[in-house]
Design a protein around this motif. Structure first.
Motif, PDB file in Angstrom:
ATOM      1  N   ILE A 176       0.842  -1.203   0.000  1.00 32.79           N
ATOM      2  CA  ILE A 176       0.000   0.000   0.000  1.00 32.79           C
ATOM      3  C   ILE A 176       0.875   1.250   0.000  1.00 32.79           C
ATOM      4  N   LEU A 177       2.055   1.188   0.615  1.00 31.29           N
ATOM      5  CA  LEU A 177       2.963   2.336   0.555  1.00 31.29           C
ATOM      6  C   LEU A 177       3.357   2.615  -0.893  1.00 31.29           C
ATOM      7  N   ALA A 206      18.184   8.624  -6.496  1.00 35.45           N
ATOM      8  CA  ALA A 206      18.071   8.655  -5.036  1.00 35.45           C
ATOM      9  C   ALA A 206      17.338   7.384  -4.615  1.00 35.45           C
ATOM     10  N   PRO A 207      17.304   7.071  -3.317  1.00 31.49           N
ATOM     11  CA  PRO A 207      16.555   5.901  -2.868  1.00 31.49           C
ATOM     12  C   PRO A 207      15.079   5.967  -3.247  1.00 31.49           C
ATOM     13  N   GLY A 208      14.426   4.829  -3.206  1.00 32.12           N
ATOM     14  CA  GLY A 208      13.006   4.789  -3.483  1.00 32.12           C
ATOM     15  C   GLY A 208      12.225   5.696  -2.547  1.00 32.12           C
ATOM     16  N   ALA A 241      16.533   3.594   3.770  1.00 32.40           N
ATOM     17  CA  ALA A 241      15.595   2.517   3.445  1.00 32.40           C
ATOM     18  C   ALA A 241      15.207   2.616   1.977  1.00 32.40           C
ATOM     19  N   HIS A 242      14.594   1.550   1.497  1.00 36.26           N
ATOM     20  CA  HIS A 242      14.092   1.485   0.123  1.00 36.26           C
ATOM     21  C   HIS A 242      15.216   1.618  -0.897  1.00 36.26           C
ATOM     22  N   VAL A 243      16.315   0.905  -0.639  1.00 38.80           N
ATOM     23  CA  VAL A 243      17.377   0.802  -1.631  1.00 38.80           C
ATOM     24  C   VAL A 243      17.441  -0.642  -2.124  1.00 38.80           C
ATOM     25  N   ALA A 254      14.715  -4.849  -6.553  1.00 43.93           N
ATOM     26  CA  ALA A 254      13.572  -4.533  -5.682  1.00 43.93           C
ATOM     27  C   ALA A 254      13.950  -3.506  -4.627  1.00 43.93           C
ATOM     28  N   ARG A 255      13.096  -2.500  -4.476  1.00 44.20           N
ATOM     29  CA  ARG A 255      13.353  -1.518  -3.431  1.00 44.20           C
ATOM     30  C   ARG A 255      12.077  -0.946  -2.819  1.00 44.20           C
ATOM     31  N   TRP A 256      10.946  -1.619  -3.062  1.00 42.60           N
ATOM     32  CA  TRP A 256       9.718  -1.143  -2.410  1.00 42.60           C
ATOM     33  C   TRP A 256       9.594  -1.699  -0.987  1.00 42.60           C
ATOM     34  N   GLN A 257      10.479  -2.630  -0.639  1.00 48.69           N
ATOM     35  CA  GLN A 257      10.531  -3.103   0.735  1.00 48.69           C
ATOM     36  C   GLN A 257      11.321  -2.127   1.610  1.00 48.69           C
TER      37      GLN A 257
END
Length: 423
Positions: free
Chosen positions: A177-178, A281-283, A310-312, A409-412
């Motif tokens: 959802i984020l 930049a990061p996600g 986070a989100h890299v 993947a970087r949505w985690q």
């Protein structure tokens, strides 16, 4: 959250053939313990979904993510398919169509709706899914009450898998959802009161792991997924591993030094991905009036330089390590250090990329049947992350836990710590 009752034609009444109402058991009875654990996990899923509207729950923002409604239904189908249908003789399937709609990747369990098209499932609606969950919840509690002693160990085993499986989807519910909300021009907040987890102050301290033979993998009592075993010995070279996580401030230095514009820092596949995706930049980072902001579960917030990044992706983590003149730790190095309690913020902040490919441990064998498809079939082309994030449900993290995702993947909630080799 949709109401617990529904007038939908998909709603099924309780089957009176299921028997008399469940009788209360003693508080220390294993059946009571499992019933309470079951209720707690199921309630947590609904709590996380409860901040979302029906419209929020149906959206799918990319093929790797799933709608909230689908997560709620899939975890319920899992219990129906693997626990109730084989174990409760009087159980009546809620809706025969749901097996096709809400199976994920269990080929042995039958055909399934295509993953990238889950967001097109406007029907069944949220009320129908709520009714499905209530139907299955009642049946699971009945099974816990009436299962014969001879069958109890297998009932408890499958239920335990189901609860840990649902906890995995509780985390995915938030990360998915984020990602969906991040696509909106109005930057909606999942929870306006959300606050980031409190990490320890940034540190450049490292700890030395001596060379030698160590045991990694799950051993002892308690639960683990099949990919966490068998426990086995590994040989480590002398290595220094960072006590703390890499921070946003350090990542800003990497960006200022043209880290996203220096091909020599990147793996070939990583550079290709960077160019295709336009990463700078990061996600979830975006520049607003000259300042970096990050889209979070609480909406758009200023980037805190002291907070862990986070989100890299793995590609970004590897490039950062190269820029810093260091390495990502292997999963064995991470686990040995974590077992010795040498790492700060190992759990509850961000998952941490390792440079280990997701592969079977020596002696690993997938179980027979559909549940054997749980982890083993994915042991190719992915990288291991260790620890846990602030989206990980309480009680779900372990030192031996092996998370795994594809390198882009970087949505985690994925970050990193660094390692180095002396000499």
């Amino acid at each position: 959250m949709p109401p617990a009752t529904s007038s939908s034609v998909l709603r099924r009444p309780r089957d009176e053939a299921d028997g008399p109402p469940i009788q209360a058991a003693a508080p220390d009875d294993p059946r009571t313990v499992w019933r309470d654990a079951f209720r707690a996990v199921r309630a947590e899923t609904e709590r996380r979904a409860g901040l979302l509207s029906a419209e929020d729950q149906v959206v799918q923002s990319m093929p790797d993510a799933s709608p909230t409604k689908w997560h709620r239904a899939h975890t319920t189908w899992f219990l129906e398919q693997f626990l109730l249908a084989p174990r409760l003789a009087s159980y009546r399937v809620f809706d025969e169509r749901f097996a096709y709609l809400f199976n994920s990747y269990y080929v042995a369990a039958g055909p399934r709706h295509a993953r990238p098209r889950r967001g097109l499932l406007t029907r069944p609606d949220c009320d129908d899914v709520t009714a499905f969950r209530a139907h299955v919840d009642e049946a699971v509690e009945r099974l816990l009450a009436v299962a014969k002693d001879a069958d109890w160990s297998e009932v408890a085993r499958i239920l335990e898998i189901g609860l840990h499986h649902e906890q995995q989807h509780q985390e995915l519910l938030l990360t998915d959802i984020l990602h969906a909300f991040a696509q909106s021009p109005v930057a909606p907040a999942y929870d306006p009161d959300w606050r980031p987890p409190r990490a320890r102050p940034a540190t450049s301290a490292v700890v030395d792991l001596p060379s030698g033979t160590h045991t990694i993998g799950f051993e002892g009592n308690g639960y683990c997924f099949d990919n966490e075993g068998p426990a086995h010995q590994v040989y480590l070279q002398p290595v220094r591993i960072g006590r703390g996580l890499v921070t946003n401030g350090q990542w800003l230095e990497f960006m200022a030094d043209r880290g996203y514009a220096t091909p020599s820092l990147w793996l070939s596949d990583g550079w290709t991905t960077l160019e295709a995706e336009g990463w700078t930049a990061p996600g979830y980072w975006r520049e607003v009036d000259g300042a970096w902001m990050s889209f979070t579960l609480g909406g758009l917030r200023p980037v805190d330089p002291d907070a862990p990044v986070a989100h890299v992706s793995y590609y970004e983590a590897d490039a950062f390590a190269r820029w810093a003149g260091k390495h990502l730790p292997t999963e064995a190095e991470w686990e040995v250090a974590a077992r010795a309690n040498l790492l700060e913020d190992a759990f509850g902040i961000v998952w941490q990329w390792t440079r280990s490919a997701y592969a079977p441990y020596p002696g690993f064998r997938a179980a027979d049947g559909a549940l054997g498809e749980y982890n083993g079939k994915f042991m190719i082309n992915q990288m291991v992350l260790r620890g846990s994030s602030h989206a990980t449900p309480s009680g779900h993290a372990r030192t031996s836990y092996r998370n795994f995702f594809y390198p882009p993947a970087r949505w985690q909630f994925s970050g990193l710590r660094l390692s180095d080799y002396p000499g």
